[in-house]
Design an enzyme around this catalytic site. Structure first.
Site, PDB file in Angstrom:
ATOM      1  N   CYS A  24       0.799  -1.225   0.000  1.00  0.00           N
ATOM      2  CA  CYS A  24       0.000   0.000   0.000  1.00  0.00           C
ATOM      3  C   CYS A  24       0.830   1.271   0.000  1.00  0.00           C
ATOM      4  CB  CYS A  24      -0.991  -0.014   1.155  1.00  0.00           C
ATOM      5  SG  CYS A  24      -0.268   0.139   2.803  1.00  0.00           S
ATOM      6  N   HIS A  28      -2.884   1.534   6.795  1.00  0.00           N
ATOM      7  CA  HIS A  28      -3.138   1.509   5.361  1.00  0.00           C
ATOM      8  C   HIS A  28      -2.838   2.900   4.825  1.00  0.00           C
ATOM      9  CE1 HIS A  28      -4.518   0.471   1.474  1.00  0.00           C
ATOM     10  NE2 HIS A  28      -5.654   1.133   1.537  1.00  0.00           N
ATOM     11  N   ASP A  50      -7.128   5.885  -3.595  1.00  0.00           N
ATOM     12  CA  ASP A  50      -6.390   4.728  -3.095  1.00  0.00           C
ATOM     13  C   ASP A  50      -6.060   3.786  -4.246  1.00  0.00           C
ATOM     14  OD1 ASP A  50      -5.307   2.619  -1.757  1.00  0.00           O
ATOM     15  OD2 ASP A  50      -6.975   2.328  -0.368  1.00  0.00           O
ATOM     16  N   ASN A 102     -14.337   4.095  10.159  1.00  0.00           N
ATOM     17  CA  ASN A 102     -15.426   4.172  11.144  1.00  0.00           C
ATOM     18  C   ASN A 102     -16.058   2.842  11.550  1.00  0.00           C
ATOM     19  OD1 ASN A 102     -16.056   7.069  11.774  1.00  0.00           O
ATOM     20  ND2 ASN A 102     -16.105   7.186   9.544  1.00  0.00           N
ATOM     21  N   ASP A 115     -17.179  -0.610  13.308  1.00  0.00           N
ATOM     22  CA  ASP A 115     -17.089  -1.177  14.657  1.00  0.00           C
ATOM     23  C   ASP A 115     -16.364  -2.517  14.594  1.00  0.00           C
ATOM     24  OD1 ASP A 115     -18.558   0.962  15.547  1.00  0.00           O
ATOM     25  OD2 ASP A 115     -20.452  -0.137  15.664  1.00  0.00           O
TER      26      ASP A 115
END
Length: 684
Positions: A274, A332, A355, A395, A397
């Site tokens: 990456c 990342h 990306d 974001n 969980d």
């Protein structure tokens, strides 16, 4: 009467490139920016130029697209069209004429051919007078990539060195990188990238027209950085086996990669991960004139089913299991590019996430973005391109589940782990800048390895968010782990009830890659603990260097998990920590004066002590754009405790802030030792 014959043309390279902020980008072509005029001087023979009978018409051609515009003595009425203004004064009835040419701020970028038609009664003549490369213009308020201040343009367009941030959120490691946009041939390679893209090959006319828009162009470049759909630059490899190629950890700059790609007739370079994909894209975007910076998201979620939940599974002994397609990358790396988003309406201009690492398809191809950072922060999940995917990366969980024989023994939820820190290089500084609040509604700060009282930060169990537990569990590293030293950590368990407990303590350590689940267990401990009512018990554990050395992979990452089991109630509480082991650094110092002067020879000293218990051998590579003409290599062989000392001379060829950095790549360990220092070069 004699004819008016064009004898010579000066494209005035030095003056034009200085005024257009393109010095050093190419020795082959004039490089200018749209929305800013550039000067061309025409020299005639035969007779003097007479504006009463002679007309000059220019033609600028991009591939098969062309535009014609006359040269006049009047100021342009509109800056929305190509125009040419003859400078008054000496150009009237003279054998030389200076013309100022302006390409509008929304012109397509690329390599143009410039032609001149001389219309004079009764004849006309046509000449091909040269080529020029037209780039985006962050200095022009009318350009959609305009940046307001010079320090931002200096950092995000002109700077050819920087840092990539890796490791973990609690132990951020800077990695020097040479973007290399001023190396010979890099501009031309970036233009070749656009010409061999599928978009250009499929419909060259549409591609040329669309190059006026940085939104379109950024998607083309993003897809071309990886080779999954096209003849892109880099082949990704996360297997840990890098035969017939270069380990991603060994790259230190973009220019070598871009040159290898071009020299191989655009076959993919092996290999990238990456941060390599992102750094190479940053180079290409800065070359083309789009402000760009490299960004690291620590604890980055890869949410394969788009439910904003990442599930992680452990067994009752604390071993992390491979039971989910979702994953959390320790870090990342992507890029942000600065541009207006007229396609989205007001409120979404500014930094856009792109990306190039091939994770998911976007519009049928492996690219991601441009996703407006403002749209991610405010949860505008209906926006193009790929906002929901990036939103999940920062974001989601984390649901942690303990399973045994197919049964769920415990479940906990952590809403803070993903996207815990998002950072980029600070303007004019080597320090990381925290940009988490730009992505998330949070007041996150750059974490330190230690809390305010000097003690190590601890990782606490989040089990009480889902279930009521009678045990509280936490774990903390006693200090930042350093390669060659023993890892020490403390486990603290609290009995929250008014009754004694007998506990089974299970501790498990697994090495891991930054983007995947851990490997097999290489170290474990099992203990029996007795706790009195409300007692707090602390135990200290040690993993020696000899126990973890051979298991470490390139990033030095480890997953450590503790499961505390109540033998009476079978209650289980889990706490985990993923951390990176810091490599020692190469020390770099200058001999002589504190300052360095352009064109004056200087010497640098490189020191490194082998901290390991075994002999180490490898190759030391020293680099420095603007300092060294080329990389310097030397073989190194060190016994345990032995010190390497290398002295290397260099002669700065350009003034400004430069970087001298070194990599020591070991042959008998998957490890790269680094060191860097900034060098301020004075003009005199």
């Amino acid at each position: 009467m004699e004819d008016l014959i064009l004898k010579h043309v000066s494209l005035e390279h030095p003056a034009n490139q200085q005024s257009h902020e393109t010095e050093g980008l190419s020795s082959k072509h004039l490089v200018v920016r749209r929305g800013e005029p550039f000067r061309v001087t025409l020299f005639f023979q035969g007779r003097l130029f007479n504006p009463d009978r002679d007309s000059l018409v220019f033609r600028a051609q991009l591939g098969g697209l062309l535009v014609k515009f006359p040269a006049t003595f009047s100021k342009p009425q509109s800056y929305s069209q190509w125009n040419a203004e003859i400078e008054p004064g000496k150009s009237v009835r003279s054998q030389s004429v200076t013309v100022t040419i302006l390409a509008p701020a929304f012109s397509p970028i690329g390599l143009y051919e410039l032609c001149l038609h001389i219309l004079t009664q009764p004849r006309q003549y046509s000449y091909r007078i040269g080529e020029f490369v037209l780039l985006y213009n962050p200095w022009c308020p009318a350009d959609s990539v305009y940046l307001q201040t010079e320090d931002l343009r200096e950092e995000y367009v002109k700077s050819d060195v920087g840092f990539l941030y890796m490791g973990t959120s609690k132990n951020v490691i800077p990695r020097p990188w040479e973007f290399g946009q001023y190396e010979e041939g890099i501009l031309e390679i970036c233009l070749d990238l656009l010409k061999i893209s599928p978009q250009h090959r499929r419909n060259w006319q549409k591609d040329y027209l669309c190059r006026s828009d940085p939104v379109y162009l950024s998607r083309v470049v993003c897809a071309m950085i990886n080779c999954e759909d096209d003849r892109g630059i880099l082949k990704g490899n996360w297997s840990g086996v890098f035969k017939n190629g270069v380990s991603p950890s060994e790259w230190s700059g973009s220019a070598d990669i871009l040159k290898l790609w071009a020299e191989s007739k655009f076959s993919p370079v092996h290999y990238g991960q990456c941060w390599v994909f992102a750094a190479v894209m940053c180079t290409v975007m800065r070359v083309l004139g789009i402000p760009c910076r490299v960004v690291t998201n620590f604890n980055s979620a890869h949410d394969t089913n788009a439910n904003l939940v990442i599930e992680e599974y452990y067994d009752g002994m604390g071993k992390k299991l491979h039971m989910s397609k979702d994953s959390i990358w320790n870090f990342h790396v992507w890029v942000e590019c600065w541009m207006a988003r007229r396609d989205l309406g007001s409120g979404f201009d500014g930094w856009q996430v792109l990306d190039p690492t091939p994770q998911e398809r976007s519009g049928g191809i492996f690219c991601c973005g441009p996703s407006p950072v403002k749209g991610i922060r405010d949860r505008h999940l209906n926006l193009i391109y790929d906002v929901p995917f990036v939103y999940a990366e920062v974001n989601a969980d984390v649901h942690t589940v303990i399973v045994q024989n197919g049964q769920v023994l415990s479940r906990s939820v952590d809403k803070e782990r993903v996207g815990s820190v998002i950072c980029t290089k600070s303007v004019g500084s080597a320090l990381p800048q925290n940009v988490t609040s730009a992505y998330k509604n949070t007041k996150a700060v750059m974490p330190s390895n230690r809390s305010t009282d000097g003690s190590p930060r601890s990782r606490r169990s989040y089990a009480n968010r889902e279930e009521k537990h009678t045990l509280a569990l936490s774990m903390s590293l006693d200090k930042t782990p350093i390669a060659g030293e023993t890892i020490s950590f403390t486990v603290t368990v609290t009995n929250k009830e008014n009754s004694p407990k007998i506990l089974k303590e299970h501790i498990n350590a697994q090495a891991k890659e930054y983007n995947s689940s851990p490997l097999e267990t290489f170290w474990e401990v099992h203990n029996l603990l007795r706790l009195a009512p409300y007692e707090v018990k602390t135990t200290v554990h040690h993993i020696t260097h000899s126990e973890y050395d051979e298991m470490l992979l390139g990033d030095g990452l480890m997953n450590l998990a503790v499961v505390m089991q109540d033998t009476g109630s079978y209650e289980r509480v889990l706490v985990t920590e993923e951390f990176n082991i810091t490599n020692p650094l190469i020390s770099i110092s200058m001999t002589g004066n504190d300052y360095v002067v352009k064109n004056e020879k200087r010497e640098a000293r490189f020191l490194f002590r082998n901290p390991f218990h075994i002999p180490m051998s490898g190759v030391l590579t020293v680099m420095g754009a603007g300092l060294l003409h080329k990389k310097v290599h030397s073989n190194v062989s060190l016994q345990p405790g032995e010190i390497m000392e290398e002295k290397i001379s260099f002669t700065p060829k350009a003034a400004g802030t430069k970087m001298l950095h070194a990599n020591l790549v070991f042959k008998n360990r998957p490890m790269v030792i680094r060191g860097f220092t900034t060098v301020l070069v004075r003009a005199t």
